[in-house]
Design a protein around this motif. Structure first.
Motif, PDB file in Angstrom:
ATOM      1  N   SER A 158       9.922   0.622   4.048  1.00  0.00           N
ATOM      2  CA  SER A 158       9.189   0.300   2.838  1.00  0.00           C
ATOM      3  C   SER A 158       7.713   0.615   3.048  1.00  0.00           C
ATOM      4  N   LEU A 159       6.917   0.287   2.037  1.00  0.00           N
ATOM      5  CA  LEU A 159       5.475   0.407   2.157  1.00  0.00           C
ATOM      6  C   LEU A 159       4.929  -0.740   2.998  1.00  0.00           C
ATOM      7  N   LEU A 160       3.796  -0.521   3.613  1.00  0.00           N
ATOM      8  CA  LEU A 160       3.144  -1.588   4.372  1.00  0.00           C
ATOM      9  C   LEU A 160       2.583  -2.628   3.408  1.00  0.00           C
ATOM     10  N   ALA A 161       2.536  -3.879   3.853  1.00  0.00           N
ATOM     11  CA  ALA A 161       2.035  -4.962   3.008  1.00  0.00           C
ATOM     12  C   ALA A 161       1.465  -6.062   3.888  1.00  0.00           C
ATOM     13  N   GLY A 162       0.612  -6.899   3.288  1.00  0.00           N
ATOM     14  CA  GLY A 162       0.056  -8.023   4.031  1.00  0.00           C
ATOM     15  C   GLY A 162      -0.756  -8.927   3.122  1.00  0.00           C
ATOM     16  N   PHE A 163      -0.957 -10.164   3.556  1.00  0.00           N
ATOM     17  CA  PHE A 163      -1.678 -11.146   2.764  1.00  0.00           C
ATOM     18  C   PHE A 163      -3.179 -10.849   2.751  1.00  0.00           C
ATOM     19  N   VAL A 164      -3.798 -11.088   1.605  1.00  0.00           N
ATOM     20  CA  VAL A 164      -5.251 -11.013   1.490  1.00  0.00           C
ATOM     21  C   VAL A 164      -5.834 -12.269   2.134  1.00  0.00           C
TER      22      VAL A 164
ATOM     23  N   MET B 222       0.791  -1.221   0.000  1.00  0.00           N
ATOM     24  CA  MET B 222       0.000   0.000   0.000  1.00  0.00           C
ATOM     25  C   MET B 222       0.828   1.278   0.000  1.00  0.00           C
ATOM     26  N   LEU B 223       0.532   2.131  -0.956  1.00  0.00           N
ATOM     27  CA  LEU B 223       1.065   3.484  -0.991  1.00  0.00           C
ATOM     28  C   LEU B 223       0.037   4.357  -0.261  1.00  0.00           C
ATOM     29  N   ILE B 224       0.217   4.533   1.042  1.00  0.00           N
ATOM     30  CA  ILE B 224      -0.748   5.262   1.863  1.00  0.00           C
ATOM     31  C   ILE B 224      -0.288   6.713   2.004  1.00  0.00           C
TER      32      ILE B 224
ATOM     33  N   LEU C 132       3.873  10.301   2.895  1.00  0.00           N
ATOM     34  CA  LEU C 132       3.709   8.880   2.604  1.00  0.00           C
ATOM     35  C   LEU C 132       4.012   8.087   3.870  1.00  0.00           C
ATOM     36  N   LEU C 133       3.227   7.029   4.120  1.00  0.00           N
ATOM     37  CA  LEU C 133       3.418   6.207   5.308  1.00  0.00           C
ATOM     38  C   LEU C 133       4.407   5.080   5.007  1.00  0.00           C
ATOM     39  N   LEU C 134       5.525   5.066   5.744  1.00  0.00           N
ATOM     40  CA  LEU C 134       6.535   4.027   5.599  1.00  0.00           C
ATOM     41  C   LEU C 134       6.718   3.300   6.920  1.00  0.00           C
ATOM     42  N   GLY C 135       7.088   2.026   6.832  1.00  0.00           N
ATOM     43  CA  GLY C 135       7.341   1.243   8.038  1.00  0.00           C
ATOM     44  C   GLY C 135       8.474   0.266   7.810  1.00  0.00           C
ATOM     45  N   ARG C 136       8.920  -0.370   8.900  1.00  0.00           N
ATOM     46  CA  ARG C 136       9.970  -1.376   8.791  1.00  0.00           C
ATOM     47  C   ARG C 136       9.658  -2.558   9.698  1.00  0.00           C
TER      48      ARG C 136
END
Length: 314
Positions: free
Chosen positions: A205-211, A183-185, A191-195
């Motif tokens: 990087s960008l946040l991500a997760g499984f559907v 996600m490009l939030i 822009l929201l970045l996390g690690r």
């Protein structure tokens, strides 16, 4: 071609020749047939300044384990992938986020070596990247799905590597692809970045997760962002996708508009997160901000961040 299709591992237009998979054994006997070679997930490349995935005649490949997988056609000739993971080289891979070692097989062409795909993906042509990613994902699936999920008996490869069939119960199994939203939030100019805790130092990087089952892409974006950072997301739009063979994911890139700003982190998933302005992110990509290392080039996260900076997302 849309900019979104130029992400690494996509857009080369490989002819996958699905209609020929049932006749893969006959195609393998074609003198014009070529194969790319993998060893424990690494791909055989050649070249120095410019890398290329090596194609070899099937008959010249030493120590192949199991039948090859049919990747498609190039210039009218069958293209396969072969695996020689049983070979034991002198230098073994290193554990860690990225393996920098290379392995040279004595019976393969001089100058060729096996390299970690994640390390060389940006140096490959779009076609070579797609071919290597497809082969890596397929062999990874076969390595972890050797037994029937219905009755537990050993299954066998069929249809050029695109199915596994159980001789005991007749169950048919197909290569797995796991959908992941990334996600490009944005909120205003930031822009929201996390690690994650296991990433290299300073990498954000960008946040991500499984559907999850029964979930739409939009719902997955909103849920993952809320779970990891506490931020509520409103509108969600699709941007681009990327096959990601580490091991078998399809990264679904989305843009989300944040409705809140306060961060409440899930410490299990996220070690740190912050809002980064466009101006600061420009310094990050230019190497002028030593506190943040952007996502690795070649990843869809890097692709989306870079094109957001350039205002080229379409």
């Amino acid at each position: 071609m849309r900019i979104a299709e130029q992400v690494t591992f996509g857009g080369s237009g490989l002819d996958r020749a699905a209609e020929l998979r049932g006749d893969a054994a006959t195609l393998a006997a074609d003198p014009a047939a070529r194969t790319v070679l993998l060893w424990r997930g690494k791909v055989l490349v050649t070249g120095e300044a410019e890398l290329a995935v090596l194609r070899l005649p099937l008959a010249e490949v030493p120590g192949v384990e199991g039948p090859p997988v049919l990747l498609g056609r190039e210039d009218g000739a069958p293209l396969f992938g072969s695996d020689i993971s049983g070979w034991a080289p002198d230098e073994l891979p290193e554990d860690g986020f990225l393996d920098p070692t290379e392995q040279r097989h004595p019976d393969l062409p001089e100058g060729s070596r096996f390299l970690e795909l994640r390390a060389v993906m940006t140096g490959l042509s779009p076609r070579d990247a797609e071919v290597a990613a497809t082969a890596k994902a397929l062999f990874g699936w076969h390595a972890s799905h050797g037994f029937c999920a219905v009755c537990g008996n050993a299954s066998r490869m069929e249809m050029g590597g695109w199915q596994r069939v159980c001789p005991q119960c007749g169950g048919r199994h197909f290569p797995r692809t796991d959908p992941v939203v990334i996600m490009l939030i944005t909120r205003g100019n930031s822009l929201l970045l996390g690690r994650s805790p296991h990433w290299p130092e300073r990498m954000y990087s960008l946040l991500a997760g499984f559907v999850e089952p029964g979930e739409t892409i939009e719902a997955a974006v909103r849920r993952e962002v809320a779970e990891e950072t506490g931020v509520r997301v409103g509108r969600v739009d699709y941007l681009a996708s990327q096959p990601w063979p580490f091991p078998t994911s399809l990264m679904i890139g989305c843009r989300g508009v944040a409705e809140t700003e306060a961060l409440t982190l899930d410490p299990v998933e996220i070690e740190a997160a912050e809002w980064v302005s466009r101006e600061r992110l420009l310094d990050v990509f230019a190497g002028r901000d030593e506190s943040i290392q952007p996502a690795r080039a070649g990843s869809i996260a890097h692709f989306l961040m870079h094109n957001w900076l350039a205002d080229r997302l379409d």
